[in-house]
Design a protein around this motif. Structure first.
Motif, PDB file in Angstrom:
ATOM      1  N   LEU A  34       0.830  -1.199   0.000  1.00 15.61           N
ATOM      2  CA  LEU A  34       0.000   0.000   0.000  1.00 15.61           C
ATOM      3  C   LEU A  34       0.870   1.256   0.000  1.00 15.61           C
ATOM      4  N   LEU A  35       1.940   1.238   0.771  1.00 17.62           N
ATOM      5  CA  LEU A  35       2.851   2.385   0.818  1.00 17.62           C
ATOM      6  C   LEU A  35       3.514   2.603  -0.546  1.00 17.62           C
ATOM      7  N   ASN A  36       3.873   1.519  -1.197  1.00 18.53           N
ATOM      8  CA  ASN A  36       4.464   1.613  -2.533  1.00 18.53           C
ATOM      9  C   ASN A  36       3.466   2.183  -3.534  1.00 18.53           C
ATOM     10  N   LEU A  37       2.228   1.732  -3.450  1.00 21.39           N
ATOM     11  CA  LEU A  37       1.187   2.227  -4.358  1.00 21.39           C
ATOM     12  C   LEU A  37       0.897   3.698  -4.092  1.00 21.39           C
ATOM     13  N   ALA A  38       0.917   4.087  -2.817  1.00 21.16           N
ATOM     14  CA  ALA A  38       0.650   5.484  -2.464  1.00 21.16           C
ATOM     15  C   ALA A  38       1.731   6.410  -3.005  1.00 21.16           C
ATOM     16  N   SER A  39       2.973   5.924  -3.114  1.00 22.36           N
ATOM     17  CA  SER A  39       4.058   6.764  -3.615  1.00 22.36           C
ATOM     18  C   SER A  39       3.946   7.032  -5.104  1.00 22.36           C
ATOM     19  N   GLU A  40       3.108   6.263  -5.800  1.00 24.42           N
ATOM     20  CA  GLU A  40       2.913   6.438  -7.245  1.00 24.42           C
ATOM     21  C   GLU A  40       1.482   6.025  -7.583  1.00 24.42           C
ATOM     22  N   TRP A  41       0.540   6.737  -6.996  1.00 21.53           N
ATOM     23  CA  TRP A  41      -0.864   6.358  -7.124  1.00 21.53           C
ATOM     24  C   TRP A  41      -1.322   6.478  -8.580  1.00 21.53           C
ATOM     25  N   PRO A  42      -1.966   5.441  -9.140  1.00 25.78           N
ATOM     26  CA  PRO A  42      -2.414   5.501 -10.532  1.00 25.78           C
ATOM     27  C   PRO A  42      -3.366   6.667 -10.769  1.00 25.78           C
ATOM     28  N   SER A  43      -3.144   7.373 -11.860  1.00 19.97           N
ATOM     29  CA  SER A  43      -3.909   8.588 -12.126  1.00 19.97           C
ATOM     30  C   SER A  43      -5.349   8.318 -12.504  1.00 19.97           C
ATOM     31  N   ASN A  44      -5.675   7.074 -12.882  1.00 22.64           N
ATOM     32  CA  ASN A  44      -7.055   6.782 -13.270  1.00 22.64           C
ATOM     33  C   ASN A  44      -7.928   6.412 -12.083  1.00 22.64           C
ATOM     34  N   LEU A  45      -7.374   6.461 -10.878  1.00 24.88           N
ATOM     35  CA  LEU A  45      -8.141   6.169  -9.673  1.00 24.88           C
ATOM     36  C   LEU A  45      -8.204   7.400  -8.782  1.00 24.88           C
ATOM     37  N   ALA A 287       1.721  16.556 -37.012  1.00 31.20           N
ATOM     38  CA  ALA A 287       1.874  15.941 -38.331  1.00 31.20           C
ATOM     39  C   ALA A 287       1.732  14.419 -38.176  1.00 31.20           C
ATOM     40  N   ASP A 288       2.721  13.646 -38.612  1.00 30.57           N
ATOM     41  CA  ASP A 288       2.632  12.186 -38.504  1.00 30.57           C
ATOM     42  C   ASP A 288       3.424  11.638 -37.325  1.00 30.57           C
ATOM     43  N   VAL A 289       3.849  12.506 -36.413  1.00 28.41           N
ATOM     44  CA  VAL A 289       4.614  12.082 -35.229  1.00 28.41           C
ATOM     45  C   VAL A 289       3.679  12.010 -34.029  1.00 28.41           C
ATOM     46  N   GLN A 290       3.617  10.847 -33.385  1.00 24.92           N
ATOM     47  CA  GLN A 290       2.820  10.658 -32.184  1.00 24.92           C
ATOM     48  C   GLN A 290       3.748  10.239 -31.044  1.00 24.92           C
ATOM     49  N   VAL A 291       3.773  11.052 -29.996  1.00 21.38           N
ATOM     50  CA  VAL A 291       4.681  10.803 -28.871  1.00 21.38           C
ATOM     51  C   VAL A 291       3.889  10.216 -27.712  1.00 21.38           C
ATOM     52  N   PRO A 292       4.160   8.964 -27.306  1.00 23.40           N
ATOM     53  CA  PRO A 292       3.479   8.408 -26.130  1.00 23.40           C
ATOM     54  C   PRO A 292       3.971   9.099 -24.860  1.00 23.40           C
ATOM     55  N   THR A 293       3.048   9.459 -24.004  1.00 22.28           N
ATOM     56  CA  THR A 293       3.400  10.219 -22.805  1.00 22.28           C
ATOM     57  C   THR A 293       2.902   9.522 -21.550  1.00 22.28           C
ATOM     58  N   GLN A 294       3.317  10.048 -20.427  1.00 22.62           N
ATOM     59  CA  GLN A 294       2.746   9.675 -19.143  1.00 22.62           C
ATOM     60  C   GLN A 294       1.372  10.347 -19.016  1.00 22.62           C
ATOM     61  N   PRO A 295       0.548   9.934 -18.071  1.00 22.86           N
ATOM     62  CA  PRO A 295      -0.783  10.542 -17.945  1.00 22.86           C
ATOM     63  C   PRO A 295      -0.763  12.059 -17.743  1.00 22.86           C
ATOM     64  N   GLY A 296       0.338  12.603 -17.232  1.00 22.78           N
ATOM     65  CA  GLY A 296       0.438  14.039 -17.024  1.00 22.78           C
ATOM     66  C   GLY A 296       0.949  14.805 -18.227  1.00 22.78           C
ATOM     67  N   GLY A 297       1.046  14.140 -19.374  1.00 17.85           N
ATOM     68  CA  GLY A 297       1.505  14.821 -20.581  1.00 17.85           C
ATOM     69  C   GLY A 297       3.006  15.011 -20.648  1.00 17.85           C
ATOM     70  N   PRO A 377       3.912   3.169 -18.123  1.00 14.42           N
ATOM     71  CA  PRO A 377       2.445   3.288 -18.203  1.00 14.42           C
ATOM     72  C   PRO A 377       1.760   2.837 -16.918  1.00 14.42           C
ATOM     73  N   THR A 378       0.492   3.207 -16.790  1.00 14.81           N
ATOM     74  CA  THR A 378      -0.263   2.870 -15.582  1.00 14.81           C
ATOM     75  C   THR A 378      -0.357   1.367 -15.379  1.00 14.81           C
ATOM     76  N   TRP A 379      -0.538   0.622 -16.481  1.00 12.69           N
ATOM     77  CA  TRP A 379      -0.686  -0.834 -16.333  1.00 12.69           C
ATOM     78  C   TRP A 379       0.572  -1.478 -15.759  1.00 12.69           C
ATOM     79  N   LEU A 380       1.734  -0.844 -15.980  1.00  9.29           N
ATOM     80  CA  LEU A 380       2.971  -1.419 -15.469  1.00  9.29           C
ATOM     81  C   LEU A 380       2.996  -1.393 -13.947  1.00  9.29           C
ATOM     82  N   LYS A 381       2.468  -0.312 -13.366  1.00  9.34           N
ATOM     83  CA  LYS A 381       2.408  -0.225 -11.903  1.00  9.34           C
ATOM     84  C   LYS A 381       1.512  -1.328 -11.336  1.00  9.34           C
ATOM     85  N   TRP A 382       0.377  -1.556 -12.010  1.00 12.25           N
ATOM     86  CA  TRP A 382      -0.521  -2.623 -11.550  1.00 12.25           C
ATOM     87  C   TRP A 382       0.141  -3.995 -11.724  1.00 12.25           C
TER      88      TRP A 382
END
Length: 494
Positions: A34-45, A287-297, A377-382
């Protein structure tokens, strides 16, 4: 005091021995997870109040270890630049000694932009703020002349201001002006920026991206002349730059970072594209460049060593003197900034290197062009949390079983268990490092190590205590016969 200490020690020993340490191990597993999860709480929750309290009570419990681990990933495997799409025209000490101290009159800066533009770059980004009028302009000088110099003052006012000259140069070249993001009002700050539109695909990302209330931008006249405006901001964590926002919020407006705005101008695009979902920002594109980001952009930046990027630097003096090789600028993304001692902002990278702030902007552009991103990504934390819980519960079920081989090994050779644990953790670290190299994923091997080590410690402690008691008992039994023999060997009456 010793009596209370012995009493508490006895209680701890009895607690560890209770059902072979399973209750304590379960409590440790869930509490640390729980402490580990709290230090990097998923942004979708939604973040519960007790999680916020827990994080405030024990700050940086896992975050610091995670950051240091990710830094070590990069130090052992820094990015090796391929193509070199960026050139930095640096206003260095050599330039300042030759041309004059900073800040320059704006007409001199205009001359530098004209000289760069003559070599046909794709875009020119200025890491320079000009929020106030140039005090060396002819009209400003005229205002300080005595009344007897009326004719000279009139002649000076007839000349174009240095800001006007710079505006012409900015308009004639594909230029982008940078602006500093601020949380508080200061002299010459404003609350808006003439930035290009950002097209949203999904939910509004403003609640998740870094937001600022004020900006230190250039004069409106200069903003109107330039082809783009961008915010400059880096996220510092314990004094180190690890990730960079690609989009930010200025009050209720989304604004781009300098690298993305330079790519927009270079490709002739009218706007940036931002795709979001329930977790936050997914991609920022142009244009045709798509940059994958963290949830915070933002993106985790895979840094290259400054030693491998020194070839991108060109002294502004060489450009002004016409001595620069045209291939260093033609079809390049050119950044203009200060690197002279005392006039530049220096930043620390995960590689432990101190670099100019403009170097970080260059590395962001280079990373995007090469398409080599670091991802968490968020799924990696889970996935990490699920792995920790699964392995932890397996250990809690298997280790205390009296017929298990591990218990027998602990009783027979305690040091072998330590060696086995170290080997397993080394394997965990090597696997995570391979995933970093192969896929660019940042797996938190530190949390896996800390939590599972703590769980194993709950079983090793009672086993070692039992071994210690057994050793004492055997020693007592060994000493008892020898004492009896000594008594029997003595003559009566002696």
């Amino acid at each position: 005091m010793k009596r209370y200490y012995d009493l508490w020690l006895a209680r701890i020993k009895s607690l560890l021995k209770a059902t072979q340490g399973r209750p304590v191990a379960l409590a440790v597993l869930f509490a640390l997870s729980l402490l580990n999860l709290a230090s990097e709480w998923p942004s979708n929750l939604a973040r519960p109040a007790f999680v916020t309290t827990l994080e405030q009570t024990l700050p940086d419990s896992f975050k610091s270890a995670r950051q240091l681990l990710f830094d070590q990933y990069q130090r052992h495997y820094p990015r090796m630049p391929g193509a070199q799409p960026v050139t930095i025209v640096e206003i260095d000490e050599e330039t300042l000694a030759s041309v004059g101290q900073w800040p320059w009159p704006r007409n001199r800066l205009a001359g530098l932009i004209d000289a760069i533009a003559a070599h046909k770059p794709l875009a020119i980004g200025l890491d320079i703020y000009m929020p106030e009028p140039d005090q060396t302009s002819p009209d400003m000088v005229a205002g300080n002349l005595p009344e007897t110099a009326t004719a000279l003052a009139a002649a000076l006012r007839a000349l174009p201001s240095h800001d006007t000259i710079l505006a012409r140069s900015l308009h004639a070249a594909p230029t982008i002006l940078g602006a500093a993001a601020l949380d508080h009002a200061a002299f010459a700050t404003s609350i808006d920026l003439r930035s290009a539109p950002i097209l949203l695909h999904g939910a509004d990302p403003l609640p998740r991206v870094p937001r600022y209330d004020y900006v230190l931008a250039s004069l409106p006249q200069l903003q109107a002349a330039a082809h783009g405006q961008a915010m400059l901001s880096v996220a510092l964590e314990q004094g180190v730059v690890r990730h960079i926002p690609l989009i930010m919020g200025l009050r209720d407006t989304l604004v781009p970072s300098l690298p993305m705005e330079m790519l927009r101008v270079a490709t002739g695009s009218a706007a940036l594209d931002v795709s979001t979902n329930g977790s936050g920002v997914q991609t920022v594109g142009v244009a045709d460049v798509q940059v994958p980001t963290q949830p915070g952009g933002d993106i985790w930046l895979h840094f290259a060593s400054i030693r491998s990027t020194l070839g991108r630097y060109v002294s502004a003096r060489e450009v002004l003197d016409g001595k620069v090789d045209e291939d260093r600028i033609r079809d390049k993304l050119v950044l203009v900034g200060l690197t002279g001692a005392g006039v530049t902002d220096m930043r620390t990278t995960p590689l432990g290197e101190l670099v100019p702030g403009i170097e970080i902007q260059a590395q962001v552009i280079e990373t995007i062009v090469e398409g080599r991103f670091l991802l968490r990504p968020t799924w990696l934390k889970w996935t990490e949390s699920g792995f920790i819980m699964g392995v932890g519960l397996l250990l809690i079920w298997y280790v205390p079983r009296r017929q298990s081989r591990l218990v027998g090994m602990i009783g027979a050779v305690p040091k072998a268990v330590t060696v086995l644990g170290l080997c397993l953790h080394l394997l965990n670290l090597l696997c995570c490092f391979y995933i970093f190299i192969r896929f660019g994923l940042l797996v938190d091997a530190a949390a896996i190590f800390i939590i599972l080590s703590a769980v194993m410690g709950c079983f090793l402690s009672p086993a070692l205590l039992h071994l210690q008691e057994q050793t004492r008992l055997e020693a007592a039994l060994t000493q008892a016969p020898s004492a009896d023999q000594d008594g029997a060997g003595k003559a009566p009456g002696t």
